[in-house]
Enzyme design. Sequence first.
Site, PDB file in Angstrom:
ATOM      1  N   ASP A 110      19.899  13.527 -11.386  1.00 26.28           N
ATOM      2  CA  ASP A 110      21.035  13.446 -10.455  1.00 26.28           C
ATOM      3  C   ASP A 110      20.569  12.627  -9.243  1.00 26.28           C
ATOM      4  O   ASP A 110      20.544  13.124  -8.118  1.00 26.28           O
ATOM      5  CB  ASP A 110      21.492  14.837 -10.032  1.00 26.28           C
ATOM      6  CG  ASP A 110      22.788  14.810  -9.223  1.00 26.28           C
ATOM      7  OD1 ASP A 110      23.452  13.754  -9.198  1.00 26.28           O
ATOM      8  OD2 ASP A 110      23.126  15.839  -8.612  1.00 26.28           O
ATOM      9  N   ASN A 170      20.508  13.379  -2.609  1.00 19.91           N
ATOM     10  CA  ASN A 170      19.299  14.018  -3.123  1.00 19.91           C
ATOM     11  C   ASN A 170      18.021  13.258  -2.807  1.00 19.91           C
ATOM     12  O   ASN A 170      16.949  13.613  -3.299  1.00 19.91           O
ATOM     13  CB  ASN A 170      19.419  14.223  -4.637  1.00 19.91           C
ATOM     14  CG  ASN A 170      20.422  15.302  -4.976  1.00 19.91           C
ATOM     15  OD1 ASN A 170      20.725  16.155  -4.148  1.00 19.91           O
ATOM     16  ND2 ASN A 170      20.961  15.256  -6.182  1.00 19.91           N
ATOM     17  N   ASP A 182      16.838  18.719  -5.427  1.00 15.01           N
ATOM     18  CA  ASP A 182      17.778  19.013  -6.518  1.00 15.01           C
ATOM     19  C   ASP A 182      17.308  18.427  -7.847  1.00 15.01           C
ATOM     20  O   ASP A 182      17.992  17.611  -8.465  1.00 15.01           O
ATOM     21  CB  ASP A 182      19.183  18.513  -6.168  1.00 15.01           C
ATOM     22  CG  ASP A 182      19.840  19.340  -5.086  1.00 15.01           C
ATOM     23  OD1 ASP A 182      19.303  20.408  -4.753  1.00 15.01           O
ATOM     24  OD2 ASP A 182      20.887  18.925  -4.557  1.00 15.01           O
TER      25      ASP A 182
END
EC number: 2.7.1.95
Length: 272
Positions: free
Chosen positions: A199, A204, A217
């Site tokens: 992701d 992030n 994350d």
Amino acid sequence: MRTSPHREEPCAAVAIPASLAADVEGYDWARDGVGESGGAVYRLHGKPGHPDLFLKQGEGTCATDVTDEMVRLMWLAAFLPVPAVRGFVRTPDAAWLLMTAIPGLTAWQALEAFPAERPAIVDALADFLRRFHAIPVSDCPFTSNHACRLAQARRRLDAGLVDVEDFDEERQGWNAEQVWDAMTALLPLAPDSVVTHGDFSLDNLLWHNGTITGCIDVGRAGVADRYQDLAILWNCLCDFEAALQKRLFHRYATAAPDWRKLNFHLMLDEFF
């Protein structure tokens, strides 16, 4: 995929397992509103002489997500700057993960706040992504390839968990089955496996003083096609300038973009 830099709200301390209580004593609490995926994320701050911490808490399937992140953080720490695990508790129904904070703004916040530095920020993102993808595949115990992700996506679709209101602009008005059909029509795809973040979005990645200071994350990290990450980052950059999207591929030093793979992974991401 735009997010607000005002991403959190002050809140009261929440109930936590006794084994974590000493670590969080004396902190102010704020709840993070970005990217929670059904769980809860808190920033613990304001304790004199102590660094900020983050606490993730999840129940049910979210507890599994929190556990997945803990395991991957422990493994990735040997290769990249990621939050250090300060504490972890798992019960049959819930999980709590306490981590150190990584300094800096999110990459989205940095791109928004410093327009003149956008090319340099994108270069730093591309360099960090190449560093991530250079981790030896043979060392990675996690699989996140598109066959695995497709199975997860189908389960989410069948369970009615896909948020069609959150689809990208190109697919606004589509239902989940239409996205599934368009996505699977692009198969098969020739694999180009690397260790991926899973992701790799602007929220992030952390940026400070001209460099990417780390990533967060990481619960989806694992071996997958490099376009799993390239597609998400490319899509995030559409919130700013098309030139930055072109710059990403140039700096990453890949050939001309594989639009088939890119579109496949963008549609795959709609299910999560």
